[in-house]
Design a protein around this motif. Structure first.
Motif, PDB file in Angstrom:
ATOM      1  N   MET A 215       0.830  -1.189   0.000  1.00 31.94           N
ATOM      2  CA  MET A 215       0.000   0.000   0.000  1.00 31.94           C
ATOM      3  C   MET A 215       0.867   1.242   0.000  1.00 31.94           C
ATOM      4  N   LEU A 216       0.578   2.236  -0.869  1.00 32.30           N
ATOM      5  CA  LEU A 216       1.334   3.457  -0.930  1.00 32.30           C
ATOM      6  C   LEU A 216       0.628   4.542  -0.147  1.00 32.30           C
ATOM      7  N   TRP A 217       1.424   5.257   0.652  1.00 31.66           N
ATOM      8  CA  TRP A 217       0.898   6.360   1.425  1.00 31.66           C
ATOM      9  C   TRP A 217       1.227   7.656   0.707  1.00 31.66           C
ATOM     10  N   MET A 218       0.272   8.586   0.674  1.00 27.87           N
ATOM     11  CA  MET A 218       0.530   9.893   0.122  1.00 27.87           C
ATOM     12  C   MET A 218       1.398  10.674   1.094  1.00 27.87           C
ATOM     13  N   ALA A 219       2.319  11.464   0.569  1.00 24.85           N
ATOM     14  CA  ALA A 219       3.183  12.263   1.419  1.00 24.85           C
ATOM     15  C   ALA A 219       2.351  13.242   2.229  1.00 24.85           C
ATOM     16  N   GLU A 220       2.578  13.290   3.535  1.00 27.05           N
ATOM     17  CA  GLU A 220       1.826  14.160   4.413  1.00 27.05           C
ATOM     18  C   GLU A 220       2.517  15.503   4.524  1.00 27.05           C
ATOM     19  N   SER A 221       1.737  16.555   4.729  1.00 28.20           N
ATOM     20  CA  SER A 221       2.282  17.894   4.862  1.00 28.20           C
ATOM     21  C   SER A 221       2.646  18.146   6.318  1.00 28.20           C
ATOM     22  N   TRP A 222       3.928  18.307   6.569  1.00 26.22           N
ATOM     23  CA  TRP A 222       4.431  18.602   7.905  1.00 26.22           C
ATOM     24  C   TRP A 222       5.056  19.988   7.900  1.00 26.22           C
ATOM     25  N   SER A 223       4.917  20.694   9.013  1.00 29.53           N
ATOM     26  CA  SER A 223       5.533  22.011   9.129  1.00 29.53           C
ATOM     27  C   SER A 223       7.045  21.866   9.294  1.00 29.53           C
ATOM     28  N   GLU A 224       7.764  22.946   9.063  1.00 29.71           N
ATOM     29  CA  GLU A 224       9.220  22.904   9.214  1.00 29.71           C
ATOM     30  C   GLU A 224       9.618  22.556  10.638  1.00 29.71           C
ATOM     31  N   ASN A 225       8.907  23.077  11.618  1.00 29.79           N
ATOM     32  CA  ASN A 225       9.217  22.784  13.010  1.00 29.79           C
ATOM     33  C   ASN A 225       8.997  21.311  13.324  1.00 29.79           C
ATOM     34  N   GLU A 226       7.894  20.742  12.813  1.00 37.26           N
ATOM     35  CA  GLU A 226       7.631  19.323  13.042  1.00 37.26           C
ATOM     36  C   GLU A 226       8.715  18.463  12.400  1.00 37.26           C
ATOM     37  N   VAL A 227       9.116  18.827  11.185  1.00 35.40           N
ATOM     38  CA  VAL A 227      10.150  18.067  10.497  1.00 35.40           C
ATOM     39  C   VAL A 227      11.455  18.121  11.283  1.00 35.40           C
ATOM     40  N   GLU A 228      11.798  19.282  11.792  1.00 30.38           N
ATOM     41  CA  GLU A 228      13.032  19.415  12.564  1.00 30.38           C
ATOM     42  C   GLU A 228      12.994  18.546  13.818  1.00 30.38           C
ATOM     43  N   LEU A 229      11.851  18.515  14.503  1.00 26.05           N
ATOM     44  CA  LEU A 229      11.720  17.707  15.715  1.00 26.05           C
ATOM     45  C   LEU A 229      11.902  16.222  15.421  1.00 26.05           C
ATOM     46  N   ILE A 230      11.252  15.746  14.361  1.00 29.18           N
ATOM     47  CA  ILE A 230      11.289  14.302  14.112  1.00 29.18           C
ATOM     48  C   ILE A 230      12.632  13.878  13.518  1.00 29.18           C
ATOM     49  N   VAL A 231      13.278  14.741  12.723  1.00 31.98           N
ATOM     50  CA  VAL A 231      14.602  14.406  12.200  1.00 31.98           C
ATOM     51  C   VAL A 231      15.609  14.340  13.338  1.00 31.98           C
ATOM     52  N   ALA A 232      15.546  15.304  14.259  1.00 37.21           N
ATOM     53  CA  ALA A 232      16.454  15.286  15.407  1.00 37.21           C
ATOM     54  C   ALA A 232      16.251  14.022  16.237  1.00 37.21           C
ATOM     55  N   ASP A 233      15.000  13.620  16.405  1.00 37.35           N
ATOM     56  CA  ASP A 233      14.700  12.398  17.159  1.00 37.35           C
ATOM     57  C   ASP A 233      15.259  11.177  16.442  1.00 37.35           C
ATOM     58  N   TYR A 234      15.099  11.118  15.127  1.00 38.11           N
ATOM     59  CA  TYR A 234      15.603   9.988  14.340  1.00 38.11           C
ATOM     60  C   TYR A 234      17.122   9.891  14.451  1.00 38.11           C
ATOM     61  N   LEU A 235      17.799  11.028  14.309  1.00 40.52           N
ATOM     62  CA  LEU A 235      19.261  10.998  14.358  1.00 40.52           C
ATOM     63  C   LEU A 235      19.765  10.601  15.740  1.00 40.52           C
ATOM     64  N   ASP A 236      19.013  10.925  16.778  1.00 41.79           N
ATOM     65  CA  ASP A 236      19.373  10.474  18.117  1.00 41.79           C
ATOM     66  C   ASP A 236      19.291   8.949  18.198  1.00 41.79           C
ATOM     67  N   MET A 237      18.238   8.365  17.617  1.00 43.52           N
ATOM     68  CA  MET A 237      18.121   6.912  17.600  1.00 43.52           C
ATOM     69  C   MET A 237      19.206   6.280  16.732  1.00 43.52           C
ATOM     70  N   LEU A 238      19.534   6.925  15.609  1.00 44.99           N
ATOM     71  CA  LEU A 238      20.576   6.396  14.729  1.00 44.99           C
ATOM     72  C   LEU A 238      21.913   6.364  15.459  1.00 44.99           C
ATOM     73  N   ALA A 239      22.212   7.418  16.203  1.00 43.04           N
ATOM     74  CA  ALA A 239      23.454   7.450  16.976  1.00 43.04           C
ATOM     75  C   ALA A 239      23.478   6.320  18.000  1.00 43.04           C
ATOM     76  N   ALA A 240      22.335   6.072  18.647  1.00 45.90           N
ATOM     77  CA  ALA A 240      22.258   4.983  19.619  1.00 45.90           C
ATOM     78  C   ALA A 240      22.491   3.638  18.946  1.00 45.90           C
ATOM     79  N   GLU A 241      21.889   3.441  17.778  1.00 45.27           N
ATOM     80  CA  GLU A 241      22.039   2.164  17.083  1.00 45.27           C
ATOM     81  C   GLU A 241      23.477   1.946  16.620  1.00 45.27           C
ATOM     82  N   MET A 242      24.118   3.000  16.126  1.00 47.97           N
ATOM     83  CA  MET A 242      25.485   2.880  15.637  1.00 47.97           C
ATOM     84  C   MET A 242      26.486   2.586  16.754  1.00 47.97           C
ATOM     85  N   THR A 243      26.173   3.013  17.977  1.00 45.83           N
ATOM     86  CA  THR A 243      27.089   2.821  19.100  1.00 45.83           C
ATOM     87  C   THR A 243      26.678   1.674  20.012  1.00 45.83           C
TER      88      THR A 243
END
Length: 288
Positions: free
Chosen positions: A1-29
Motif C-alpha cells: 500500500m502506498l501512502w501519500m506524502a503528508e504535509s508537515w511544518s518545518e518545526n515538526e520536520v526538525e523535531l522528528i529528524v532530530a529524534d531519528y538521528l538520536d536513535m541512529l546514533a544509539a544504534e550505531m554505538t
C-alpha cells in the motif's frame, strides 16, 4: 500500500529528524533505546500526529539518508514517497551539524568486522526484499556541498572495507557448505572454492559453489552491517559476468553483519534482479 506524502511544518520536520538521528546514533554505538518510547514522546510535541504517521515519517527519513549514502535505522524500512519540502534539507542540516554522529558513522564504515557466533547457519537465510521503486529524487545530493563531509559516502566506504567483504564471503562459504551437507552432498561441499582469493576480482564473483545436481553456482557476496534495504555497489565486470552466466549466477546479500547476520539470495543477471543506477564516470581525456 502506498501512502501519500503528508504535509508537515518545518518545526515538526526538525523535531522528528532530530529524534531519528538520536536513535541512529544509539544504534550505531550499541546504546539501547526504544522506538516506541521515542514515538510516544514525539506525539506530545507534534500537531495531532498518530504513531502510524510518525513511523511513516521515520521511514521517509530512512529513504532520504540512503539517497545521501548514509545508513538508516534497521526497522524503519525506507519509504520513498516523501515530502520534498523541508525534509531533505533538514536531514542534511542536522546531520552535518552533528560531528559526533558523523565520527560514529565513519568509524562504523571502516571498523574491523567481528566474527559472529551463529548456531544454525542455515537459519540466517530470509526472503529477499520486495522490489523497491526508484529513488524519488535521484539527484538531490549529487552536488558535493550537499553531502556530509565533502561527499563522504558512508555506504560506499563500508562497501570498500575489504575486511568486511572477506568476512561476508567466509560466512557465505560456511552457509554453502552447510546447505550442501544438509542435502547429503558432502562431496560437493568439499569442492567449494573461494574464487575471490584464488582468482581475484577478475572472475566477477567470489565463491564457486554447486547445485545439488552438481552444476556450478557462481556467487557474488555483498556484505553490510546495516539493514536489508541498504543498497550495494556492482562493478562493470560483475554485471558482465552475471549476464554471461545468468543461469548459474547468484547474488548473496549478507546484512546485519555482527551479532545476528542475515542473508538473502537472488539468481540471474544483476540488471534483471535489481534496479541498477549509474554511479561513477571515468574521464579518459579532455573534451574539445
Amino acid at each position: 500500500m502506498l501512502w501519500m506524502a503528508e504535509s508537515w511544518s518545518e518545526n515538526e520536520v526538525e523535531l522528528i529528524v532530530a529524534d531519528y538521528l538520536d536513535m541512529l546514533a544509539a544504534e550505531m554505538t550499541g546504546r539501547p533505546y526504544s522506538k516506541t518510547e521515542h514515538r510516544r514522546r514525539l506525539i506530545g510535541r507534534l500537531r495531532d500526529r498518530s504513531e502510524g504517521s510518525i513511523e511513516r515519517k521515520h521511514q521517509n527519513i530512512s529513504a532520504v539518508l540512503l539517497d545521501m549514502g548514509v545508513p538508516y535505522i534497521d526497522g524503519y524500512k525506507p519509504l520513498r514517497n516523501y515530502q520534498r519540502q523541508f525534509l531533505p534539507d533538514k536531514v542534511l542540516e542536522l546531520l552535518v551539524s552533528d560531528e559526533s554522529l558523523l565520527d560514529t558513522l565513519e568509524r562504523n564504515a571502516l571498523a574491523e568486522p567481528q566474527v559472529p557466533s551463529v548456531r544454525d547457519i542455515l537459519a540466517i537465510m530470509e526472503r529477499p526484499p520486495e522490489q523497491p521503486g526508484r529513488p524519488a529524487h535521484d539527484h538531490i545530493y549529487e552536488r558535493p556541498e550537499a553531502r556530509p563531509r565533502a561527499a563522504f559516502d558512508y555506504l560506499r566506504q563500508e562497501a570498500a572495507n575489504a575486511r568486511l567483504g572477506l568476512a561476508g564471503e567466509l560466512l557465505v562459504i560456511n552457509f554453502e557448505k552447510a546447505r550442501l551437507i544438509h542435502a547429503g552432498r558432502e562431496n560437493l561441499a568439499e569442492k567449494i572454492e573461494h574464487i575471490a582469493q584464488t582468482e581475484g576480482a577478475v572472475a566477477g564473483y567470489d565463491v564457486r559453489s554447486y547445485e545439488t545436481t552438481g552444476h556450478d553456482r557462481f556467487i557474488e557476496a555483498k556484505t553490510t552491517r546495516h539493514g536489508r534495504e541498504t543498497p550495494f555497489y556492482v562493478t562493470r565486470n560483475e554485471l558482465a559476468v552475471s549476464r554471461e552466466n545468468h543461469e548459474r549466477y547468484w547474488l548473496y546479500r549478507v546484512y546485519r553483519y555482527g551479532d545476528s547476520p542475515r542473508l538473502y539470495s537472488l539468481s540471474g543477471a544483476l540488471d534483471r534482479t535489481f534496479i541498477l543506477r549509474p554511479h561513477d564516470y571515468v574521464a579518459t581525456g579532455v573534451a574539445s
